[in-house]
Design an enzyme around this catalytic site. Sequence first.
Site, mmCIF file in Angstrom:
data_model
loop_
_atom_site.group_PDB
_atom_site.id
_atom_site.type_symbol
_atom_site.label_atom_id
_atom_site.label_comp_id
_atom_site.label_asym_id
_atom_site.label_seq_id
_atom_site.Cartn_x
_atom_site.Cartn_y
_atom_site.Cartn_z
ATOM 1 N N ASP A 11 0.628 -0.951 0.283
ATOM 2 C CA ASP A 11 0.135 -0.373 0.030
ATOM 3 C C ASP A 11 0.707 1.586 -0.233
ATOM 4 O OD1 ASP A 11 -2.452 1.908 0.139
ATOM 5 O OD2 ASP A 11 -1.798 1.600 2.367
ATOM 6 N N LEU A 12 0.550 2.544 -0.230
ATOM 7 C CA LEU A 12 0.839 3.594 -0.178
ATOM 8 C C LEU A 12 1.282 4.671 0.806
ATOM 9 C CD1 LEU A 12 2.822 5.690 -2.136
ATOM 10 C CD2 LEU A 12 1.073 6.302 -3.003
ATOM 11 N N ASP A 13 0.035 4.981 0.969
ATOM 12 C CA ASP A 13 -0.102 5.913 2.629
ATOM 13 C C ASP A 13 -0.417 5.390 3.643
ATOM 14 O OD1 ASP A 13 -1.094 7.693 0.086
ATOM 15 O OD2 ASP A 13 -3.147 7.511 0.621
ATOM 16 N N THR A 19 1.347 10.294 3.739
ATOM 17 C CA THR A 19 0.524 11.022 3.164
ATOM 18 C C THR A 19 -0.750 11.357 3.342
ATOM 19 O OG1 THR A 19 -0.041 9.175 1.624
ATOM 20 C CG2 THR A 19 1.249 10.596 0.622
ATOM 21 N N LYS A 47 -8.538 6.080 6.753
ATOM 22 C CA LYS A 47 -7.259 5.042 6.158
ATOM 23 C C LYS A 47 -8.430 3.530 5.393
ATOM 24 C CE LYS A 47 -3.584 5.452 9.611
ATOM 25 N NZ LYS A 47 -3.415 4.385 10.904
ATOM 26 N N GLY A 48 -7.908 4.283 4.385
ATOM 27 C CA GLY A 48 -7.354 2.184 3.245
ATOM 28 C C GLY A 48 -8.868 2.963 2.749
ATOM 29 N N ARG A 51 -11.672 7.739 -2.150
ATOM 30 C CA ARG A 51 -12.006 9.541 -1.970
ATOM 31 C C ARG A 51 -13.307 9.912 -1.999
ATOM 32 N NH1 ARG A 51 -9.941 12.888 -6.853
ATOM 33 N NH2 ARG A 51 -7.917 11.607 -6.535
ATOM 34 N N SER A 116 -2.518 0.502 -4.281
ATOM 35 C CA SER A 116 -3.277 1.700 -3.679
ATOM 36 C C SER A 116 -4.608 2.341 -3.748
ATOM 37 C CB SER A 116 -2.103 3.036 -3.341
ATOM 38 O OG SER A 116 -2.550 4.105 -2.859
ATOM 39 N N ALA A 117 -5.631 2.869 -2.810
ATOM 40 C CA ALA A 117 -6.870 3.819 -3.029
ATOM 41 C C ALA A 117 -6.177 4.978 -4.289
ATOM 42 C CB ALA A 117 -7.896 3.567 -2.197
ATOM 43 N N SER A 118 -5.229 5.300 -3.735
ATOM 44 C CA SER A 118 -4.525 6.795 -3.940
ATOM 45 C C SER A 118 -4.921 6.408 -5.816
ATOM 46 C CB SER A 118 -3.320 6.914 -3.653
ATOM 47 O OG SER A 118 -3.022 8.400 -4.293
ATOM 48 N N ASN A 120 -3.219 9.048 -7.297
ATOM 49 C CA ASN A 120 -2.199 10.154 -7.016
ATOM 50 C C ASN A 120 -0.914 9.388 -7.092
ATOM 51 O OD1 ASN A 120 -3.318 12.382 -7.885
ATOM 52 N ND2 ASN A 120 -4.306 12.107 -5.988
ATOM 53 N N LYS A 147 -11.241 -1.281 -1.441
ATOM 54 C CA LYS A 147 -10.879 -1.947 0.382
ATOM 55 C C LYS A 147 -12.092 -1.813 0.713
ATOM 56 C CE LYS A 147 -6.235 -1.321 -1.253
ATOM 57 N NZ LYS A 147 -4.654 -0.333 -0.383
ATOM 58 N N GLU A 171 -0.248 -3.934 4.489
ATOM 59 C CA GLU A 171 -0.815 -2.630 5.321
ATOM 60 C C GLU A 171 -1.112 -1.662 6.485
ATOM 61 O OE1 GLU A 171 -3.597 -1.112 3.831
ATOM 62 O OE2 GLU A 171 -4.129 -1.553 1.696
ATOM 63 N N ASP A 172 -1.408 -0.852 6.132
ATOM 64 C CA ASP A 172 -1.355 0.182 7.431
ATOM 65 C C ASP A 172 -2.868 0.532 7.723
ATOM 66 O OD1 ASP A 172 -2.440 1.751 5.824
ATOM 67 O OD2 ASP A 172 -1.776 3.553 7.142
#
Length: 222
Positions: A11-13, A19, A47-48, A51, A116-118, A120, A147, A171-172
């Site tokens: 995952d990213l964030d 971020t 979280k996760g 948008r 990632s869900a991002s 960006n 997710k 994952e966080d």
Amino acid sequence: MDKNSTGFIFDLDGVIVDTAKYHYLAWRKLANELGFEFTHEQNELFKGVSRKRCLEILLDIGGVKATQQQFDTWMVEKNVDYLAYIENMNASEILPDVPKVLEYLKNKNIPIALGSASKNAKPILEKVNLLSYFDIIVDGNNVTKAKPDPEVFLIAADQLGVKPSNCIVFEDAVAGIEAANAAGMISIGIGDADILNQATYNFNDFTEIELSFLDTLISQKY
């Protein structure tokens, strides 16, 4: 890729870079414009989460009703503000010991994906100079289901050419752990083990992950 090889999906964030603080600032700015406060505690609900869903939650918190046009406008406004916040991101924002893990996997020719869900993800990885570590990027531009649906991780596994059962996900977020588990993958929670209690393994951050542990994961077949 060899279907029997092991793939790693990150995952990213909150896993690679922090971020979340920028997302929070952008959502708080929108909430203030709409006439209410948005707290760090409430931000945990995001979280996760996609948008679109975040905005739905935010409007519920503020008791704000929106037309579809207003909703779409606020979605864009939040992202513009977020992009402005991350414009000056650099390698100093990478979370501790993440490069150590990526470098180790890359040197062993282990397939690596971002899930990632991002929307960006790619520009963020470019800003922090980590894009070259990833063979595959699957983000909010490639998926239709958020997710805890496992879609993002299943697409990543397919594009890596690795069986889902041979994939390890970092994952966080609870939703991310649930998605990894639903995909039949090994889930590694980065953060509070009490919150991420459905994960296969838990670490507070990457400084706790020994390279020998990565070797164990690579050699296991599930």
